[in-house]
Design a protein around this motif. Structure first.
Motif, PDB file in Angstrom:
ATOM      1  N   LEU A  84     -31.771   4.754  -5.332  1.00 15.44           N
ATOM      2  CA  LEU A  84     -32.621   4.544  -6.541  1.00 15.44           C
ATOM      3  C   LEU A  84     -32.226   5.324  -7.679  1.00 15.44           C
ATOM      4  O   LEU A  84     -32.148   4.792  -8.937  1.00 15.44           O
ATOM      5  CB  LEU A  84     -34.084   5.032  -6.120  1.00 15.44           C
ATOM      6  CG  LEU A  84     -35.099   5.074  -7.396  1.00 15.44           C
ATOM      7  CD1 LEU A  84     -35.765   3.864  -7.348  1.00 15.44           C
ATOM      8  CD2 LEU A  84     -36.422   6.034  -7.073  1.00 15.44           C
ATOM      9  N   ALA A  85     -31.638   6.439  -7.414  1.00  9.09           N
ATOM     10  CA  ALA A  85     -31.253   7.270  -8.612  1.00  9.09           C
ATOM     11  C   ALA A  85     -29.853   6.647  -9.179  1.00  9.09           C
ATOM     12  O   ALA A  85     -29.689   6.654 -10.404  1.00  9.09           O
ATOM     13  CB  ALA A  85     -30.625   8.496  -8.038  1.00  9.09           C
ATOM     14  N   GLN A  86     -29.004   5.918  -8.108  1.00  8.47           N
ATOM     15  CA  GLN A  86     -28.127   5.197  -8.923  1.00  8.47           C
ATOM     16  C   GLN A  86     -28.418   4.050  -9.754  1.00  8.47           C
ATOM     17  O   GLN A  86     -27.882   3.808 -10.844  1.00  8.47           O
ATOM     18  CB  GLN A  86     -27.167   4.453  -7.895  1.00  8.47           C
ATOM     19  CG  GLN A  86     -26.382   5.676  -7.107  1.00  8.47           C
ATOM     20  CD  GLN A  86     -25.604   4.927  -5.812  1.00  8.47           C
ATOM     21  OE1 GLN A  86     -26.150   4.258  -4.878  1.00  8.47           O
ATOM     22  NE2 GLN A  86     -24.293   5.163  -5.795  1.00  8.47           N
ATOM     23  N   VAL A  87     -29.713   3.224  -9.373  1.00  8.52           N
ATOM     24  CA  VAL A  87     -29.884   2.412 -10.354  1.00  8.52           C
ATOM     25  C   VAL A  87     -30.591   2.849 -11.578  1.00  8.52           C
ATOM     26  O   VAL A  87     -30.315   2.138 -12.545  1.00  8.52           O
ATOM     27  CB  VAL A  87     -31.213   1.376  -9.573  1.00  8.52           C
ATOM     28  CG1 VAL A  87     -31.745   0.723 -10.282  1.00  8.52           C
ATOM     29  CG2 VAL A  87     -30.499   1.042  -8.259  1.00  8.52           C
ATOM     30  N   GLN A 119     -41.200   4.189 -20.423  1.00 12.95           N
ATOM     31  CA  GLN A 119     -40.655   4.313 -21.860  1.00 12.95           C
ATOM     32  C   GLN A 119     -39.136   3.656 -22.060  1.00 12.95           C
ATOM     33  O   GLN A 119     -39.069   3.238 -23.226  1.00 12.95           O
ATOM     34  CB  GLN A 119     -40.495   5.855 -22.133  1.00 12.95           C
ATOM     35  CG  GLN A 119     -41.874   6.445 -22.185  1.00 12.95           C
ATOM     36  CD  GLN A 119     -42.974   6.135 -23.183  1.00 12.95           C
ATOM     37  OE1 GLN A 119     -42.477   5.788 -24.176  1.00 12.95           O
ATOM     38  NE2 GLN A 119     -44.215   6.124 -22.983  1.00 12.95           N
ATOM     39  N   ALA A 120     -38.262   3.914 -21.204  1.00  7.91           N
ATOM     40  CA  ALA A 120     -36.972   3.501 -21.616  1.00  7.91           C
ATOM     41  C   ALA A 120     -36.604   2.045 -21.464  1.00  7.91           C
ATOM     42  O   ALA A 120     -35.478   1.597 -21.173  1.00  7.91           O
ATOM     43  CB  ALA A 120     -36.125   4.504 -20.696  1.00  7.91           C
ATOM     44  N   GLY A 121     -37.615   1.196 -20.951  1.00  6.01           N
ATOM     45  CA  GLY A 121     -37.282  -0.074 -20.861  1.00  6.01           C
ATOM     46  C   GLY A 121     -36.576  -0.361 -19.562  1.00  6.01           C
ATOM     47  O   GLY A 121     -35.981  -1.643 -19.297  1.00  6.01           O
ATOM     48  N   THR A 122     -36.487   0.586 -18.697  1.00  7.82           N
ATOM     49  CA  THR A 122     -35.766   0.012 -17.249  1.00  7.82           C
ATOM     50  C   THR A 122     -36.072  -0.995 -16.506  1.00  7.82           C
ATOM     51  O   THR A 122     -35.699  -1.988 -16.000  1.00  7.82           O
ATOM     52  CB  THR A 122     -36.050   1.540 -16.385  1.00  7.82           C
ATOM     53  OG1 THR A 122     -35.328   2.526 -16.973  1.00  7.82           O
ATOM     54  CG2 THR A 122     -35.158   1.098 -14.995  1.00  7.82           C
ATOM     55  N   ILE A 123     -37.873  -1.156 -16.509  1.00  9.96           N
ATOM     56  CA  ILE A 123     -38.571  -2.454 -15.667  1.00  9.96           C
ATOM     57  C   ILE A 123     -38.312  -3.543 -16.636  1.00  9.96           C
ATOM     58  O   ILE A 123     -38.634  -4.712 -16.022  1.00  9.96           O
ATOM     59  CB  ILE A 123     -39.831  -1.829 -15.587  1.00  9.96           C
ATOM     60  CG1 ILE A 123     -40.474  -1.642 -16.863  1.00  9.96           C
ATOM     61  CG2 ILE A 123     -39.981  -0.559 -14.539  1.00  9.96           C
ATOM     62  CD1 ILE A 123     -42.012  -1.108 -16.795  1.00  9.96           C
ATOM     63  N   LEU A 183     -33.856  -1.984  -8.354  1.00  8.42           N
ATOM     64  CA  LEU A 183     -35.167  -1.406  -7.531  1.00  8.42           C
ATOM     65  C   LEU A 183     -35.384  -1.971  -6.540  1.00  8.42           C
ATOM     66  O   LEU A 183     -36.151  -1.584  -5.557  1.00  8.42           O
ATOM     67  CB  LEU A 183     -36.143  -1.002  -8.795  1.00  8.42           C
ATOM     68  CG  LEU A 183     -35.734  -0.145  -9.945  1.00  8.42           C
ATOM     69  CD1 LEU A 183     -36.894  -0.167 -10.892  1.00  8.42           C
ATOM     70  CD2 LEU A 183     -35.824   1.274  -9.311  1.00  8.42           C
ATOM     71  N   ILE A 184     -35.670  -3.270  -6.859  1.00  5.87           N
ATOM     72  CA  ILE A 184     -36.453  -4.146  -5.559  1.00  5.87           C
ATOM     73  C   ILE A 184     -35.507  -4.152  -4.283  1.00  5.87           C
ATOM     74  O   ILE A 184     -35.764  -4.206  -3.163  1.00  5.87           O
ATOM     75  CB  ILE A 184     -36.345  -5.909  -6.100  1.00  5.87           C
ATOM     76  CG1 ILE A 184     -37.536  -5.802  -7.114  1.00  5.87           C
ATOM     77  CG2 ILE A 184     -36.781  -6.441  -4.956  1.00  5.87           C
ATOM     78  CD1 ILE A 184     -37.899  -6.989  -7.769  1.00  5.87           C
ATOM     79  N   ASP A 185     -33.926  -4.458  -4.286  1.00  8.10           N
ATOM     80  CA  ASP A 185     -33.159  -4.093  -3.454  1.00  8.10           C
ATOM     81  C   ASP A 185     -33.290  -2.868  -2.488  1.00  8.10           C
ATOM     82  O   ASP A 185     -33.229  -2.933  -1.534  1.00  8.10           O
ATOM     83  CB  ASP A 185     -31.740  -4.317  -3.896  1.00  8.10           C
ATOM     84  CG  ASP A 185     -31.366  -5.625  -4.446  1.00  8.10           C
ATOM     85  OD1 ASP A 185     -32.231  -6.605  -3.892  1.00  8.10           O
ATOM     86  OD2 ASP A 185     -30.492  -5.898  -5.194  1.00  8.10           O
ATOM     87  N   THR A 206     -31.285  -6.455 -14.379  1.00  4.86           N
ATOM     88  CA  THR A 206     -30.136  -6.090 -13.455  1.00  4.86           C
ATOM     89  C   THR A 206     -30.784  -4.801 -12.801  1.00  4.86           C
ATOM     90  O   THR A 206     -30.883  -4.472 -11.653  1.00  4.86           O
ATOM     91  CB  THR A 206     -28.787  -5.470 -14.017  1.00  4.86           C
ATOM     92  OG1 THR A 206     -28.486  -6.825 -14.823  1.00  4.86           O
ATOM     93  CG2 THR A 206     -28.000  -5.073 -12.964  1.00  4.86           C
ATOM     94  N   LYS A 207     -31.631  -3.932 -13.509  1.00  5.70           N
ATOM     95  CA  LYS A 207     -31.970  -2.623 -12.983  1.00  5.70           C
ATOM     96  C   LYS A 207     -33.160  -2.952 -12.072  1.00  5.70           C
ATOM     97  O   LYS A 207     -33.534  -2.201 -11.079  1.00  5.70           O
ATOM     98  CB  LYS A 207     -32.293  -1.452 -14.108  1.00  5.70           C
ATOM     99  CG  LYS A 207     -31.074  -1.115 -14.572  1.00  5.70           C
ATOM    100  CD  LYS A 207     -31.297   0.258 -15.367  1.00  5.70           C
ATOM    101  CE  LYS A 207     -30.125   0.810 -15.905  1.00  5.70           C
ATOM    102  NZ  LYS A 207     -30.310   2.149 -16.897  1.00  5.70           N
ATOM    103  N   LEU A 208     -34.019  -3.922 -12.584  1.00  7.76           N
ATOM    104  CA  LEU A 208     -35.197  -4.188 -11.945  1.00  7.76           C
ATOM    105  C   LEU A 208     -34.899  -4.828 -10.518  1.00  7.76           C
ATOM    106  O   LEU A 208     -35.444  -4.363  -9.498  1.00  7.76           O
ATOM    107  CB  LEU A 208     -36.029  -5.247 -12.769  1.00  7.76           C
ATOM    108  CG  LEU A 208     -37.262  -5.883 -12.157  1.00  7.76           C
ATOM    109  CD1 LEU A 208     -38.428  -4.741 -11.757  1.00  7.76           C
ATOM    110  CD2 LEU A 208     -37.966  -6.744 -12.880  1.00  7.76           C
TER     111      LEU A 208
END
Length: 482
Positions: free
Chosen positions: A196-199, A271-275, A284-286, A279-281
């Motif tokens: 998760l931290a890598q993502v 806040q940072a638009g990660t979701i 997280l799902i993976d 690619t990041k979303l």
């Protein structure tokens, strides 16, 4: 063993953060269908009244994946936590997340892993032990019984033994907390945190003072800083402090770190638009699909609709009280607890008294702040934006711009006083009227050498060391911790 793995529960709650952000639900089926499902909750865990929901998060002290298989060697090298034969099936992290159905503030209760309690069902013939041991003892008991019955299939042995462990841990937690209902559970393995931290890296955290620990690799300075995946692992694993050895880190401190990390991560995801980053979303799902298990009745979409306020900070993290540190009959370190006190605390948290007077009116927003990074230091604009959001400003856009020497606040016509106040917070006196700045906005350009001044309201107040007393962290920002 004393080494904690609080990062496991961080991954679980982070997966729930993904669920409660209420975005990208075209990915819902992809996530829901791919999760490991378990029937271990059964019918003996009770049901919350009305539309309230209680979710028990369990983080396992295991260096294996959800199927019981070893991880790639490169992952063990990166995590610095030992190989596949280190650790076991103790539930080293236990958090009961209570989400009121009326949308009021949620509560995440950390249960210290070494609390010495009665173990439900006397797993493996052990009537009392550390609360974390209920899972591992029941796993071992079931595994031995299955082998004695002639079961040889590795997958069957693993999953049925894990279900026995889950059932025992849930029952022990319910018994210890006074029979509270557990509507759902989430279980993770250690590797989920690192993945998760890598993502989502870099991840912003805050420390009350400088700290260093060669055992975990922690080496952090006072104040806000951004961590990569390896540093994040060190942040939640730290158990010593070679800079301030008298601080005497404990499991309670590591739980405090865990809570702070979850609060910071939820804030950043929002806040940072990660979701909103495809690619990041998907990353997280993976992670959720690989190393997280849930009960077969957990409907993520329904939960997301119910608990959408969590990612916005509508949650308080707290640690249940202990009386003192002590020894069990075998000489093992344990937490001595007053069961009646714990159950009374849980009852108050689950059923807070109605306010006796009207709540104070919320403070007026201070305006939207856009931040441009002219220092060349990666991620500084996002860090400052998140910090100011915690001070009451609305986070605006962030980005990079050409390098400059000094920090300046640009403001639209009529906003000179607001710009001066923000400049003071940031430790600069430079403000400039700029017709390109939108009404209601202020624009900060961070110059070379910028740091949050020690006297500014944006700089965290050093947090007191957590004790066995009830001690909470509010969501919605980046808390500063020991």
């Amino acid at each position: 063993m004393r080494t904690t793995v609080v990062r496991s529960a961080v991954a679980a709650v982070s997966a729930l953060v993904l669920a409660v952000t209420g975005v990208a639900w075209d990915q819902y089926t992809n996530l829901s269908d791919g999760l490991h499902r378990s029937a271990a909750l059964g019918s003996g865990s009770g049901t919350s009244t009305g539309t309230d929901t209680n979710i028990l998060v369990m983080g396992l002290d295991s260096r294996l994946d959800e199927n019981g298989d070893p991880l790639p060697a490169a992952v063990y090298d990166a995590m610095h936590t030992g190989a596949s034969d280190v650790g076991g099936y103790n539930a080293n992290v236990l958090i009961l997340l209570h989400v009121p159905g009326d949308g009021s503030r949620a509560t995440a209760m950390s249960i210290p892993r070494d609390d010495y309690v009665s173990l439900a069902g006397v797993p493996d013939g052990q009537p009392k032990g550390k609360i974390k041991q209920a899972y591992g003892l029941a796993f071992d008991q079931e595994h031995k019984q299955l082998v004695a019955q002639g079961v040889t299939d590795a997958a069957t042995l693993e999953q049925r033994s894990r279900d026995a462990g889950r059932t025992s841990e849930i029952a022990t937690v319910r018994q210890f907390l006074g029979g509270v209902p557990v509507d759902h559970f989430v279980e993770v393995t250690m590797v989920a945190f690192y993945q998760l931290a890598q993502v989502v890296a870099p991840i912003t955290v805050c420390l009350a003072e400088n700290t260093q620990d060669s055992y975990s690799g922690a080496n952090f300075h006072q104040g806000y800083q951004q961590l990569d995946a390896a540093q994040a692992l060190a942040f939640v694993r730290q158990r010593r402090d070679t800079v301030h050895p008298s601080l005497n880190f404990t499991d309670l401190d590591r739980e405090r770190r865990q809570q702070a990390f979850i609060a910071s991560l939820a804030f950043q995801l929002k806040q940072a638009g990660t979701i909103t980053d495809p690619t990041k979303l998907q990353g997280l799902i993976d992670v959720a699909k690989q190393n997280i298990a849930v009960d077969d009745g957990l409907d993520l979409l329904q939960f997301a609709q119910q608990a959408s306020g969590l990612a916005g900070g509508n949650v308080t993290f707290t640690t249940l009280p202990i009386e003192k540190f002590g020894k069990d009959p075998l000489g093992e370190d344990v937490n001595i607890v007053d069961v009646a006190q714990v159950q009374a605390t849980v009852a108050r948290l689950l059923n807070p008294a109605a306010p006796t007077s009207a709540p104070a009116a919320p403070a007026a927003p201070l305006g939207t702040v856009d931040v441009l990074n002219a220092t060349g230091r990666t991620g500084l604009a996002a860090t400052v934006s998140q910090t100011l959001a915690g001070d009451g400003y609305t986070a605006g856009s962030t980005g990079n711009t050409a390098r400059r020497a000094s920090t300046v606040v640009h403001f639209p016509a009529g906003a000179g006083a607001a710009a001066a106040a923000l400049a003071g917070t940031l430790g600069t006196s430079h403000t400039t009227e700029d017709g390109t700045v939108a009404p209601g906005h202020l624009e900060v350009v961070l110059g070379a050498g910028f740091t949050l001044p020690a006297t500014s309201s944006a700089t965290p107040t050093p947090a007191a060391a957590p004790t066995s007393a009830l001690d909470g962290i509010s969501g919605g920002g980046i808390p500063c911790v020991k």
